[in-house]
Design an enzyme around this catalytic site. Structure first.
Site, mmCIF file in Angstrom:
data_model
loop_
_atom_site.group_PDB
_atom_site.id
_atom_site.type_symbol
_atom_site.label_atom_id
_atom_site.label_comp_id
_atom_site.label_asym_id
_atom_site.label_seq_id
_atom_site.Cartn_x
_atom_site.Cartn_y
_atom_site.Cartn_z
ATOM 1 N N ASP A 14 0.940 -1.154 0.125
ATOM 2 C CA ASP A 14 -0.187 -0.058 0.061
ATOM 3 C C ASP A 14 0.999 1.186 -0.028
ATOM 4 O OD1 ASP A 14 -2.586 1.664 0.218
ATOM 5 O OD2 ASP A 14 -1.791 1.766 2.576
ATOM 6 N N SER A 15 0.322 2.508 -0.285
ATOM 7 C CA SER A 15 1.116 3.548 0.000
ATOM 8 C C SER A 15 1.600 3.760 1.276
ATOM 9 C CB SER A 15 -0.120 4.584 -0.621
ATOM 10 O OG SER A 15 -1.190 4.837 0.114
ATOM 11 N N CYS A 77 -3.732 -1.245 -1.965
ATOM 12 C CA CYS A 77 -4.031 0.276 -2.243
ATOM 13 C C CYS A 77 -4.891 0.488 -3.471
ATOM 14 C CB CYS A 77 -2.762 1.190 -2.786
ATOM 15 S SG CYS A 77 -2.978 2.591 -2.741
ATOM 16 N N GLU A 156 -6.061 8.955 9.433
ATOM 17 C CA GLU A 156 -4.624 8.594 10.343
ATOM 18 C C GLU A 156 -4.682 9.683 11.400
ATOM 19 O OE1 GLU A 156 -1.501 8.992 7.494
ATOM 20 O OE2 GLU A 156 -2.352 7.291 6.299
ATOM 21 N N CYS A 188 -11.255 2.993 -0.965
ATOM 22 C CA CYS A 188 -9.985 3.658 -0.313
ATOM 23 C C CYS A 188 -9.593 2.659 0.855
ATOM 24 C CB CYS A 188 -10.112 5.044 -0.039
ATOM 25 S SG CYS A 188 -8.614 5.781 0.844
ATOM 26 N N HIS A 190 -8.448 3.616 3.655
ATOM 27 C CA HIS A 190 -8.593 4.271 4.967
ATOM 28 C C HIS A 190 -10.222 4.280 5.358
ATOM 29 C CE1 HIS A 190 -4.697 5.380 4.194
ATOM 30 N NE2 HIS A 190 -4.631 5.846 5.477
HETATM 31 N N1 DGL Z 1 -3.950 3.894 -0.012
HETATM 32 C C1 DGL Z 1 -4.658 4.919 -0.823
HETATM 33 C C2 DGL Z 1 -6.091 4.286 -1.587
HETATM 34 O O1 DGL Z 1 -6.399 3.007 -1.098
HETATM 35 C C3 DGL Z 1 -5.151 5.952 0.172
HETATM 36 C C4 DGL Z 1 -3.901 6.712 0.751
HETATM 37 C C5 DGL Z 1 -3.296 7.584 -0.588
HETATM 38 O O2 DGL Z 1 -3.496 8.368 -1.335
HETATM 39 O O3 DGL Z 1 -2.197 6.935 -0.726
HETATM 40 O O4 DGL Z 1 -6.363 4.833 -2.168
#
Ligand code: DGL
Length: 274
Positions: A14-15, A77, A156, A188, A190
């Site tokens: 993931d990012s 992600c 977060e 997403c 989050h």
């Molecule tokens: N992990 C990213 C997503 O699911 C969210 C956070 C980001 O923008 O990197 O799209």
């Protein structure tokens, strides 16, 4: 050959920390699998970056995971799934799974009114990946898209159910609420953390599709089909790697994962594996 692979870990990336919502579901449904997680904390967020950048970052992470002999790569992600899954799947000889298709599938089965809301980062919404996939199955389904970029920092910060998150959610979800959609894809990593406030705004009857639990089921099916399930009956090991700020990842990660994280290792992958 397959027998050797069965003991190998699943690679998840993931990012940043958000993909741990996916790891949590994966560990629930596949408790004996070893998991290697990479969070690109030096370059988060991906949601505001260009497609080229997200593909480059994803390729580097995939190189890192392949070096660790993963048997499957799960792109946790949504942004990387929308922008880079095709590219990375061409480069590796293990199965690659993204979160988009599983979420779409579940949403289509859930929506009686054939009206589906999709929320995600700017990049995910702009890519149209969810809408295209939904229309591929049924072009009569109405899709209402809305980017909710502030949901990421709210999650977060741990502001998952307070006044601020409520005000922002009311604003973001207005068009979806007015559209009469009966199903919303949380597109997403989050957003599952904000479920409570989303329910408050859209009403308890709304069906919220959490890609995390859907994709975990898909991974299980693939491992079964490919005869790659780890035969061990011991609890799987989880290893965490990040590109920056391991301590912060550990602290936040425990909230996302809902369990203790013992070690987080910082590695530099920038410019490597290209
Ligand atoms: N992990 C990213 C997503 O699911 C969210 C956070 C980001 O923008 O990197 O799209």
């Amino acid at each position: 050959m397959k027998k050797e692979l069965q003991n190998n870990p699943i690679g998840v990336f993931d990012s940043g920390v958000g993909g741990l919502t996916v790891v949590k579901e994966l560990a629930k449904i596949l408790p004996n699998e070893n998991i290697i997680y990479f969070g690109d904390t030096a370059r988060v967020p991906y949601g505001t970056k260009s497609k080229d950048a997200v593909i480059r970052f994803s390729n580097e992470i995939v190189g890192f995971l392949m070096d660790r002999k993963v048997k499957l790569i799960l792109v946790a992600c949504n942004t990387a799934s929308a922008m880079a899954l095709n590219e990375i799947s061409k480069k590796v000889d293990v199965k690659t799974v993204g979160v988009i298709e599983s979420g779409v599938f579940a949403a289509i089965s859930a929506s009686k009114r054939k009206k589906i809301g999709v929320i995600g980062t700017e990049a995910t919404i702009k890519s149209g990946a969810y809408e295209k996939n939904i229309k591929r199955f049924d072009k009569n389904i109405k899709v209402i898209n809305h980017a909710c970029p502030l949901f990421v920092p709210l999650a977060e910060e741990g502001w998952i159910n307070n006044q601020a998150s409520k005000i922002i959610a009311v604003e973001y979800l207005k068009s979806i609420k007015n559209s009469g959609a009966d199903t919303v894809i949380l597109g997403c990593t989050h957003y599952p953390l904000l479920k409570k406030v989303i329910y408050e705004v859209l009403g308890r009857k709304i069906k919220l599709i959490d890609s995390a639990s859907e994709v975990a089921k898909k991974v299980k099916n693939i491992l079964e089909e490919e005869n790659l399930i780890n035969p061990s009956n011991k609890k799987g090991r989880k290893e965490f790697f990040v590109s920056d700020a391991p301590q912060k990842f550990k602290k936040l990660g425990e909230m996302f994962l809902n369990e203790k994280i013992v070690t987080v290792t910082k590695v530099n992958i920038e410019g490597k594996y290209v």
